[in-house]
Design an enzyme around this catalytic site. Structure first.
Site, PDB file in Angstrom:
ATOM      1  N   ASN A   1       0.658   2.087  -5.958  1.00 38.68           N
ATOM      2  CA  ASN A   1       0.331   3.444  -5.505  1.00 38.68           C
ATOM      3  C   ASN A   1      -0.816   3.940  -6.383  1.00 38.68           C
ATOM      4  O   ASN A   1      -0.604   4.326  -7.532  1.00 38.68           O
ATOM      5  CB  ASN A   1       1.562   4.357  -5.637  1.00 38.68           C
ATOM      6  CG  ASN A   1       1.267   5.786  -5.221  1.00 38.68           C
ATOM      7  OD1 ASN A   1       0.240   6.073  -4.611  1.00 38.68           O
ATOM      8  ND2 ASN A   1       2.169   6.686  -5.552  1.00 38.68           N
ATOM      9  N   TRP A   2      -2.020   3.896  -5.825  1.00 41.95           N
ATOM     10  CA  TRP A   2      -3.197   4.245  -6.621  1.00 41.95           C
ATOM     11  C   TRP A   2      -3.313   5.748  -6.875  1.00 41.95           C
ATOM     12  O   TRP A   2      -4.054   6.160  -7.745  1.00 41.95           O
ATOM     13  CB  TRP A   2      -4.456   3.751  -5.916  1.00 41.95           C
ATOM     14  CG  TRP A   2      -4.599   2.266  -5.864  1.00 41.95           C
ATOM     15  CD1 TRP A   2      -3.717   1.328  -6.310  1.00 41.95           C
ATOM     16  CD2 TRP A   2      -5.708   1.533  -5.340  1.00 41.95           C
ATOM     17  NE1 TRP A   2      -4.206   0.056  -6.090  1.00 41.95           N
ATOM     18  CE2 TRP A   2      -5.426   0.151  -5.489  1.00 41.95           C
ATOM     19  CE3 TRP A   2      -6.913   1.903  -4.743  1.00 41.95           C
ATOM     20  CZ2 TRP A   2      -6.306  -0.840  -5.077  1.00 41.95           C
ATOM     21  CZ3 TRP A   2      -7.790   0.915  -4.319  1.00 41.95           C
ATOM     22  CH2 TRP A   2      -7.498  -0.449  -4.492  1.00 41.95           C
ATOM     23  N   LYS A   3      -2.608   6.550  -6.072  1.00 43.48           N
ATOM     24  CA  LYS A   3      -2.680   8.005  -6.186  1.00 43.48           C
ATOM     25  C   LYS A   3      -4.140   8.463  -6.010  1.00 43.48           C
ATOM     26  O   LYS A   3      -4.879   7.852  -5.254  1.00 43.48           O
ATOM     27  CB  LYS A   3      -2.034   8.470  -7.492  1.00 43.48           C
ATOM     28  CG  LYS A   3      -0.604   7.924  -7.664  1.00 43.48           C
ATOM     29  CD  LYS A   3       0.147   8.555  -8.794  1.00 43.48           C
ATOM     30  CE  LYS A   3       1.546   7.953  -8.886  1.00 43.48           C
ATOM     31  NZ  LYS A   3       2.374   8.616  -9.902  1.00 43.48           N
TER      32      LYS A   3
ATOM     33  N   HIS B   1       7.052  10.954  -1.741  1.00 44.03           N
ATOM     34  CA  HIS B   1       6.844  10.792  -3.177  1.00 44.03           C
ATOM     35  C   HIS B   1       7.113  12.111  -3.891  1.00 44.03           C
ATOM     36  O   HIS B   1       6.839  13.190  -3.366  1.00 44.03           O
ATOM     37  CB  HIS B   1       5.410  10.314  -3.446  1.00 44.03           C
ATOM     38  CG  HIS B   1       5.214   9.813  -4.841  1.00 44.03           C
ATOM     39  ND1 HIS B   1       5.023  10.665  -5.914  1.00 44.03           N
ATOM     40  CD2 HIS B   1       5.193   8.556  -5.349  1.00 44.03           C
ATOM     41  CE1 HIS B   1       4.890   9.948  -7.014  1.00 44.03           C
ATOM     42  NE2 HIS B   1       4.995   8.663  -6.698  1.00 44.03           N
TER      43      HIS B   1
ATOM     44  N   GLU C   1       5.664  13.641  -6.133  1.00 40.59           N
ATOM     45  CA  GLU C   1       4.497  14.514  -6.294  1.00 40.59           C
ATOM     46  C   GLU C   1       4.226  15.303  -5.026  1.00 40.59           C
ATOM     47  O   GLU C   1       3.833  16.480  -5.091  1.00 40.59           O
ATOM     48  CB  GLU C   1       3.278  13.667  -6.697  1.00 40.59           C
ATOM     49  CG  GLU C   1       3.415  13.103  -8.099  1.00 40.59           C
ATOM     50  CD  GLU C   1       2.566  11.881  -8.375  1.00 40.59           C
ATOM     51  OE1 GLU C   1       2.651  11.357  -9.489  1.00 40.59           O
ATOM     52  OE2 GLU C   1       1.819  11.448  -7.466  1.00 40.59           O
TER      53      GLU C   1
ATOM     54  N   GLU D   1      12.708   6.502  -7.288  1.00 41.11           N
ATOM     55  CA  GLU D   1      11.837   6.875  -8.396  1.00 41.11           C
ATOM     56  C   GLU D   1      12.522   7.938  -9.252  1.00 41.11           C
ATOM     57  O   GLU D   1      12.642   9.085  -8.838  1.00 41.11           O
ATOM     58  CB  GLU D   1      10.478   7.371  -7.893  1.00 41.11           C
ATOM     59  CG  GLU D   1      10.520   8.325  -6.701  1.00 41.11           C
ATOM     60  CD  GLU D   1       9.224   9.095  -6.523  1.00 41.11           C
ATOM     61  OE1 GLU D   1       8.219   8.758  -7.155  1.00 41.11           O
ATOM     62  OE2 GLU D   1       9.236  10.060  -5.759  1.00 41.11           O
TER      63      GLU D   1
ATOM     64  N   GLY E   1       5.088   8.355 -15.151  1.00 42.03           N
ATOM     65  CA  GLY E   1       3.964   8.774 -15.966  1.00 42.03           C
ATOM     66  C   GLY E   1       4.363   9.286 -17.337  1.00 42.03           C
ATOM     67  O   GLY E   1       3.540   9.808 -18.079  1.00 42.03           O
TER      68      GLY E   1
ATOM     69  N   SER F   1       7.661   3.898 -13.969  1.00 41.75           N
ATOM     70  CA  SER F   1       7.021   3.269 -15.131  1.00 41.75           C
ATOM     71  C   SER F   1       7.394   1.793 -15.260  1.00 41.75           C
ATOM     72  O   SER F   1       7.675   1.293 -16.351  1.00 41.75           O
ATOM     73  CB  SER F   1       7.353   4.026 -16.419  1.00 41.75           C
ATOM     74  OG  SER F   1       6.832   5.333 -16.370  1.00 41.75           O
TER      75      SER F   1
ATOM     76  N   GLY G   1       2.708   2.604 -10.170  1.00 44.92           N
ATOM     77  CA  GLY G   1       1.631   3.579 -10.272  1.00 44.92           C
ATOM     78  C   GLY G   1       0.477   3.065 -11.106  1.00 44.92           C
ATOM     79  O   GLY G   1      -0.297   2.221 -10.674  1.00 44.92           O
ATOM     80  N   GLY G   2       0.366   3.559 -12.346  1.00 48.01           N
ATOM     81  CA  GLY G   2      -0.795   3.248 -13.188  1.00 48.01           C
ATOM     82  C   GLY G   2      -1.064   1.772 -13.374  1.00 48.01           C
ATOM     83  O   GLY G   2      -2.227   1.348 -13.438  1.00 48.01           O
TER      84      GLY G   2
END
Length: 251
Positions: free
Chosen positions: A9-11, A96, A98, A168, A174, A214, A235-236
């Site tokens: 998930n590049w966001k 998600h 967010e 999640e 994050g 994470s 994610g990251g």
């Protein structure tokens, strides 16, 4: 036999040239590898068509990170499920944390989005999970049950079987915190039991449930070794081939 999956998930990261370079780099690395899981990358709307055309979609699925809760019409700035599907995308990330927190997406809105995604042959990767207060209060089972029930349990068994779920723990996104392997297994098993109570053991056993908090190269193997953890929503660590590949190879 349910499928294992590692989804990025590049966001809101990468320009189109940067995203293309990242996708092509991953495509090149995977070209001659035998991987033991499905690989999907969730990319910004602006990237979808270009990346879907640039990668081998038999090796890498392409996902939108959201879509509109309307079919079409005067909704300036929105992107419909049909538009997403027309780019060559195969999946869409919905629900998600967010989107729920920052854009106030309700269970009813998400229910509509899931239905529109399925109507356009997109595979929803549907996110559920609790915040830190809910975890510490011990109500996390109730939270995920409510999120599943309110947005997904009006689906037919056939349509539900097309979904991928992603648990999640919002407190671990994050933050550098990660659920332990035992914590992940506990709630993934509970989610599967909740599905079984509604749709039966066969569909529950076939539903892929990803861990999305994470997850990285260091902990992926331990997390994925759990019998009810079928992969990760990353994610990251999905923003570089160097960090993403070891997670794919954790299976």
């Amino acid at each position: 036999m349910r499928k294992n999956m590692v989804a990025g998930n590049w966001k809101m990261n990468t320009t189109l040239p940067e995203g293309l370079a990242l996708a092509k780099g991953l495509n090149e690395v995977l070209k001659n590898k035998t991987v033991r899981c499905d690989v999907v990358i969730g990319v910004p709307f602006t990237h979808l068509a270009s990346i879907a055309a640039a990668v081998d979609t038999t090796k890498i699925g392409v996902a939108a990170e959201n879509l509109a809760d309307k079919v079409s019409g005067a909704y300036t700035g929105e992107v419909s499920a049909a538009m997403v599907a027309s780019t060559g995308a195969t999946h869409v990330i919905l629900g998600h944390s967010e989107r729920r927190a920052y854009y106030y997406e309700t269970p009813a809105i998400l229910k509509t989005k899931v239905e529109l995604a399925l109507a356009n042959q997109l595979t929803p990767i549907f996110c559920i999970g609790e915040v830190l207060l809910e975890r510490e209060s011990g109500v996390y089972f109730d939270v995920v049950d409510s999120q599943i029930r309110e947005s997904l349990f009006d689906l037919s068994a056939e349509d539900f079987s097309k979904l991928v779920l992603a648990y999640e723990p919002v407190w671990a996104i994050g933050t550098g915190k990660t659920a332990t392997a035992d914590q992940a297994q506990e709630i993934h098993a509970h989610i599967r039991q909740t599905i079984a109570a509604k749709y039966g053991a066969e569909i529950a056993d076939q539903t892929s449930i990803l861990y999305g908090g994470s997850c990285n190269a260091k902990n992926a193997k331990e997390l994925f070794a759990n019998p009810d953890v079928d992969g990760g929503l990353i994610g990251g660590a999905s923003l570089s081939v160097e960090n993403f590949l070891p997670i794919i190879e954790a299976f």
